[in-house]
Design an enzyme around this catalytic site. Structure first.
Site, mmCIF file in Angstrom:
data_model
loop_
_atom_site.group_PDB
_atom_site.id
_atom_site.type_symbol
_atom_site.label_atom_id
_atom_site.label_comp_id
_atom_site.label_asym_id
_atom_site.label_seq_id
_atom_site.Cartn_x
_atom_site.Cartn_y
_atom_site.Cartn_z
ATOM 1 C CB SER A 142 -0.891 -0.016 1.445
ATOM 2 O OG SER A 142 -1.553 1.255 1.526
ATOM 3 C CE1 TYR A 155 -5.144 -2.093 4.742
ATOM 4 C CE2 TYR A 155 -3.926 -0.140 4.253
ATOM 5 C CZ TYR A 155 -4.732 -1.527 3.931
ATOM 6 O OH TYR A 155 -4.809 -1.571 2.601
#
Length: 250
Positions: A142, A155
């Site tokens: 990400s 996350y």
């Protein structure tokens, strides 16, 4: 060089979103796939996708259960006749809350799915690929592998770990013919980002930072995943490729 027809792959979390787009893109290129997903719709999605060409198999698996993951991987490998060319670790979960409000149980779930399950699947696939002398492992990282994000302590921690895991495994396995690389998606139009798109102020702030001026569409990952899955990337090892509309360069 970019030919994928006849290759065999496993992808996690491909019932919707980025995973579905990548699976469809590989299927359309002739890859025989197994979708590993916890969703009750996994059989339905696999059947619908397979109607257009190469085989698509479904295995329902809970990535929070390490024993179930092992069984699911074995079933997937059986579907593919014991051969495996491509593994895509796409499945991931998020609980967007301030760190002080995030329960430890939620933190543990995110770490288990986003890191531990990825490591376990990499090891299982790596064992098969090293014996064959070739293989492509593609982890989905990400842009939060680079940034801390906002209300994303667990996350972003998990995606930072994926970046380092990708590099570490590449160091160990590149000499055995196994390419381990990662894609770092930016902000895409998916259910994972629905809470952002529904927040007008935050959505506007993010779009203003993206030089492309918009969130990405899931199918815009297909070119990168096909490249990493093909022999065109045979000398590419341990890298994170951002697909982010220019977000990281701003």
């Amino acid at each position: 060089m970019f030919e994928l027809k006849g290759r065999k792959g496993i992808i996690t979390g491909a019932v919707q979103g980025l995973g579905y787009a990548m699976a469809k893109g590989l299927h359309d290129a002739g890859v025989e796939l197994v979708i590993l997903d916890i969703s009750e719709k996994v059989e339905e999605v696999a059947e619908a996708m397979a109607s257009g060409g190469s085989k698509v198999h479904a295995v329902k698996v809970n990535l929070l259960d390490r024993h179930d993951l092992q069984i699911g991987f074995n079933k997937a490998l059986d579907h593919l006749g014991g051969e495996l060319d491509i593994l895509i670790n796409n499945a991931g979960i998020h609980d967007p809350k301030p760190a002080l409000d995030l329960k430890m149980e939620s933190f543990d779930r995110i770490i288990e799915v986003n890191i531990a399950a990825v490591f376990q699947l990499c090891r299982l696939a790596g064992e098969v690929m090293i014996q064959r002398g070739s293989g492509k492992i593609i982890n989905i990282a990400s842009v939060l592998s680079y940034f801390g994000g906002y209300n994303a302590a667990a996350y972003s921690t998990s995606k930072g770990a994926i970046a380092q895991l990708t590099k570490s495994l590449s160091n160990e396995w590149a000499g055995s013919g196994v390419n381990v690389n990662a894609i770092a998606p930016g902000y895409f139009e998916t259910s994972l980002n629905a809470f952002i798109m529904q927040d007008e102020a935050r959505f506007s702030q993010l779009v203003a930072r993206i030089p492309a001026g918009r969130f990405g569409k899931p199918e815009e990952l297909v070119g990168t995943v096909r490249f990493l899955a093909s022999s065109a990337s045979d000398y590419l090892n341990g890298v994170l490729i951002p697909v982010d509309g220019g977000f990281l360069g701003r």
